[in-house]
Enzyme design. Structure first.
Site, PDB file in Angstrom:
ATOM      1  N   CYS A  81     -22.112 -13.800  -8.134  1.00 38.60           N
ATOM      2  CA  CYS A  81     -21.543 -12.497  -8.496  1.00 38.60           C
ATOM      3  C   CYS A  81     -21.734 -12.277  -9.999  1.00 38.60           C
ATOM      4  CB  CYS A  81     -20.056 -12.454  -8.183  1.00 38.60           C
ATOM      5  SG  CYS A  81     -19.615 -12.886  -6.493  1.00 38.60           S
TER       6      CYS A  81
ATOM      7  N   CYS B 166      11.258   0.560   8.753  1.00 40.42           N
ATOM      8  CA  CYS B 166      11.711  -0.404   7.748  1.00 40.42           C
ATOM      9  C   CYS B 166      11.551   0.137   6.325  1.00 40.42           C
ATOM     10  CB  CYS B 166      10.928  -1.702   7.850  1.00 40.42           C
ATOM     11  SG  CYS B 166      11.187  -2.594   9.383  1.00 40.42           S
TER      12      CYS B 166
ATOM     13  N   HIS C 270     -22.736  -9.101 -12.321  1.00 45.18           N
ATOM     14  CA  HIS C 270     -21.538  -8.388 -12.772  1.00 45.18           C
ATOM     15  C   HIS C 270     -20.906  -8.932 -14.051  1.00 45.18           C
ATOM     16  CE1 HIS C 270     -21.806  -5.745  -9.398  1.00 45.18           C
ATOM     17  NE2 HIS C 270     -21.825  -6.743  -8.548  1.00 45.18           N
TER      18      HIS C 270
ATOM     19  N   CYS D  96       3.134  -7.226   9.415  1.00 43.12           N
ATOM     20  CA  CYS D  96       4.233  -6.298   9.690  1.00 43.12           C
ATOM     21  C   CYS D  96       4.118  -5.770  11.116  1.00 43.12           C
ATOM     22  CB  CYS D  96       4.193  -5.115   8.726  1.00 43.12           C
ATOM     23  SG  CYS D  96       5.187  -5.360   7.256  1.00 43.12           S
TER      24      CYS D  96
ATOM     25  N   CYS E  83     -22.507  -6.922  -0.803  1.00 41.73           N
ATOM     26  CA  CYS E  83     -23.113  -7.618  -1.946  1.00 41.73           C
ATOM     27  C   CYS E  83     -23.756  -8.927  -1.501  1.00 41.73           C
ATOM     28  CB  CYS E  83     -22.052  -7.911  -3.011  1.00 41.73           C
ATOM     29  SG  CYS E  83     -21.941  -6.655  -4.284  1.00 41.73           S
TER      30      CYS E  83
END
Lengths: 106, 259
Positions: free
Chosen positions: B175, B77, B179, B112, B220
Site C-alpha cells: 500500500c 434501542c 500511497h 446488533c 486495490c
C-alpha cells in the site's frame, strides 16, 4: 419502488422560475458490463422520467443506455399557481417510482 | 582506481535519491478530497447532487423499520439517531470485549441485528448494509477520527500496520509504495492520493455506486494482482484500523465522492 430524492421549493412568487431537482437510485446497466464470473449483465435502465405541475406535464425525458447510474435532473419551472409537482420514473420492467411535493405560489 | 571512484560517486548519488520524499508526502494526513478536481468536489459538497445521499436517506428510513422475527428496529434501542449516533463512526474499528477482537462498523451493525434484534446479519455491499453504514457515518460528518490503537486493540493495529507495508501480488507492491512514496503522482491519469479512508462509505464514480472500505481494499489488492481477502475478514479490519489511525486528525466526509 426505487429510492428517490426531490427538491421543490416550498413557496414561490407568481411568475418566478424555480429550480427543481430530482434523483433516483438506479444502476442504469448499459449491457456492456460483466460480473465477476464474466457473464454479461443485461441492460437495466429507467426509460422515462416525467414531471407534472398541477396535473399538466412540464417535462418528459426519454432515457437510453449509456447514462450514468442514479440519473439526476435539474430544470427550472415557472410558478403560476399553487399546485402539486409530481415526479415519475418508469423502469424498463414497468415498475413506476413516484414522488411529489406541493409548490405554494403567491 | 578512477573507475572505482566514479562508481562510488554514482552509487552515493543513487542512494541519496532513494525515498526521501516518503516522509514529506506523509507528514500531514491529506483527505482524498484535496486530490479531486473542482467538479468532483462540487458534487460532494452539494448535498443534493451527491449521489451518496441516496444511501444516507435510505438508511434513515431503514432505521425505523422493524425487522422480522424480533419485531425490533434500530430505533428500539437507539432513539434519535441524529444524537445517539453522532460521532459513533469516529471510534470504529474498535475492540469489542463481547466479540473478543477488533470489529468495524459493519460488524457492529450485524452484531446488533443478530443479538439484539434476533434477525439475520446483512451481507457486505448490499444496499441495506451500505445504507446503514452511510447513514450512521454521516452523523459524524465534520468530526475528527479518533480510534484507540492501544490496549486490547494493539495486536490488531500492529497486524494492520504490517499489512500496509507488506509487498503483495504479482506487481509486488505494498500500500505504502503508492500511497506514501508516490502521493501526488499519477497513475492512469488519476492522481495518487494518500489512500485515506475518512470519507467511507464513498460514492465511487468508477463503480457508479456506494462502496465500503473493504471493497476499496479488495479493489486495490486486485490492482496489484494480489488475491483479495474476503470483505469483513480480520485482515481487512486490522488494515482498516491502521488506516483510520493513519488519517487521525482528518474529519469524516461520509458520503464522500471519489473517482
Amino acid at each position: 419502488m426505487a429510492n428517490s430524492r426531490i427538491k421543490v421549493p416550498e413557496s414561490a412568487r407568481v411568475g418566478e422560475a424555480v429550480e427543481i431537482r430530482a434523483m433516483v437510485m438506479h444502476p442504469m446497466e448499459n449491457g456492456y458490463n460483466v460480473d465477476t464470473q464474466g457473464t454479461t449483465i443485461p441492460v437495466h435502465i429507467i426509460t422515462d422520467f416525467v414531471c407534472r405541475y398541477d396535473g399538466a406535464e412540464v417535462i418528459r425525458v426519454k432515457l437510453e443506455p449509456g447514462l450514468s447510474a442514479n440519473p439526476f435532473f435539474s430544470f427550472y419551472l415557472k410558478a403560476t399557481k399553487t399546485g402539486a409537482v409530481d415526479f415519475e420514473w418508469v423502469d424498463q420492467d414497468g415498475t413506476v417510482t413516484t414522488a411529489g411535493a406541493t409548490l405554494r405560489v403567491g | 582506481m578512477l573507475r572505482q571512484g566514479l562508481l562510488g560517486i554514482a552509487v552515493t548519488i543513487w542512494t541519496l535519491q532513494l525515498p526521501t520524499h516518503a516522509d514529506n508526502a506523509n507528514s500531514q494526513p491529506r483527505s482524498g478530497y484535496s486530490f479531486l478536481s473542482a467538479e468532483t468536489r462540487r458534487m460532494q459538497d452539494d448535498d443534493f447532487a451527491n449521489p451518496g445521499m441516496l444511501w444516507v436517506e435510505e438508511g434513515r428510513k431503514l432505521w425505523n423499520q422493524p425487522d422480522a422475527p424480533g419485531g425490533k428496529s434500530c430505533q428500539s434501542c437507539h432513539a434519535n439517531p441524529e444524537q445517539s449516533m453522532r460521532g459513533t463512526t469516529t471510534h470504529f474499528p474498535r475492540y469489542s470485549a463481547a466479540a473478543g477482537r477488533v470489529i468495524n462498523l459493519e460488524q457492529q451493525i450485524n452484531r446488533c441485528r443478530v443479538e439484539n434484534m434476533k434477525s439475520s446479519p446483512l451481507a457486505y455491499e448490499t444496499e441495506t448494509l451500505l445504507a446503514l453504514t452511510n447513514f450512521i457515518s454521516h452523523q459524524a460528518k465534520g468530526m475528527t477520527i479518533d480510534v484507540a490503537v492501544d490496549g486490547p486493540a494493539a495486536p490488531s493495529f500492529e497486524r494492520g500496520k504490517e499489512s500496509f507495508y507488506m509487498r503483495r501480488g504479482q506487481l509486488n507492491l505494498s500500500c505504502a509504495n503508492c500511497h506514501e512514496q508516490h502521493v501526488g503522482g499519477r497513475l492512469h491519469g488519476e492522481p495518487i492520493s494518500q489512500g485515506q479512508i475518512n470519507g467511507f462509505p464513498i460514492y465511487r464514480q468508477l463503480w457508479q455506486t456506494s462502496g465500503s472500505t473493504h471493497r476499496m481494499f479488495a479493489w486495490c489488492n486486485e490492482a496489484v494482482r494480489a488475491e483479495p481477502y474476503p470483505a469483513g475478514s480480520q485482515e481487512y479490519v486490522d488494515l482498516e484500523l491502521f488506516e483510520r489511525w493513519r488519517g487521525r486528525g482528518l474529519s469524516v466526509e461520509t458520503p464522500a465522492v471519489r473517482r
